[in-house]
Write an enzyme that holds these catalytic residues in place. Sequence first.
Site, PDB file in Angstrom:
ATOM      1  N   LYS A 171      -4.317   5.925  10.609  1.00  9.22           N
ATOM      2  CA  LYS A 171      -5.496   6.350   9.864  1.00  9.22           C
ATOM      3  C   LYS A 171      -6.364   7.176  10.804  1.00  9.22           C
ATOM      4  O   LYS A 171      -6.797   6.677  11.841  1.00  9.22           O
ATOM      5  CB  LYS A 171      -6.284   5.145   9.358  1.00  9.22           C
ATOM      6  N   ARG A 213       0.842  -1.192   0.000  1.00  3.93           N
ATOM      7  CA  ARG A 213       0.000   0.000   0.000  1.00  3.93           C
ATOM      8  C   ARG A 213       0.878   1.243   0.000  1.00  3.93           C
ATOM      9  O   ARG A 213       1.515   1.557   1.006  1.00  3.93           O
ATOM     10  CB  ARG A 213      -0.898   0.003   1.246  1.00  3.93           C
ATOM     11  N   SER A 231     -12.265  -3.492   2.752  1.00  4.67           N
ATOM     12  CA  SER A 231     -12.362  -2.844   4.062  1.00  4.67           C
ATOM     13  C   SER A 231     -13.791  -2.396   4.320  1.00  4.67           C
ATOM     14  O   SER A 231     -14.438  -1.834   3.430  1.00  4.67           O
ATOM     15  CB  SER A 231     -11.429  -1.625   4.134  1.00  4.67           C
TER      16      SER A 231
END
Length: 214
Positions: free
Chosen positions: A138, A40, A109
């Site tokens: 996050k 990612r 997700s």
Amino acid sequence: MPRFDLALYVVTDLGLSRNRDNAEVVRRALAGGATMIQYREKSLPDDAMAEEAAHLLVLCRAAGVPLVVNDRIDVALRVGADGLHVGQGDLDPGEARRRLGDGRILGVSVHDAGEARRAEALGADYIAANGLFPTASKTDLGAPLGLDGLARIAAATPLPVVAIGGIHAGNAASVVRAGAAGIAVISAVVSADDIEGACAALRQAVAAGMAGRG
């Protein structure tokens, strides 16, 4: 579709890896017992991602561990990655499944049971319960799910659920006891002084959680 194990799912993040490149982080995570890797890097262009993903795929294949690419389906298909992971704001899971075919892993997700059921209906192979605990990795996910929220998601789908957000060796067992098939981590591994040791401690905690299910 490649077989996969969500016990210790490591997500790359160059910004948190303390000047170590992704290849070093992934190599050491695999040595420590990571069972799945998600590549990612949101800020990289496709060509740079493809070049790095191809290198990481060699490392993962040597370890017998699947590599999934976050969001960028063109990169995943170009390098022959084992699968793709998408969030709620990314490529629609139904379109992702159509383009991936049945031979690659699709993860999605979610933040509630309804999103989990929709992801299952659109062809997901596993669910990521996102935003379990507060985390600096996050900050745009709203209120944390907590263990009760994780349990509701796990109860809503027969698919395996991996939890992510604020998980470390001290709380990983409770996450698994709440219904997760495993834990996904970023900073707990990529920012660790001892990546191999951090992975080993997390695997031990997951195993303890599994044993605690009875």
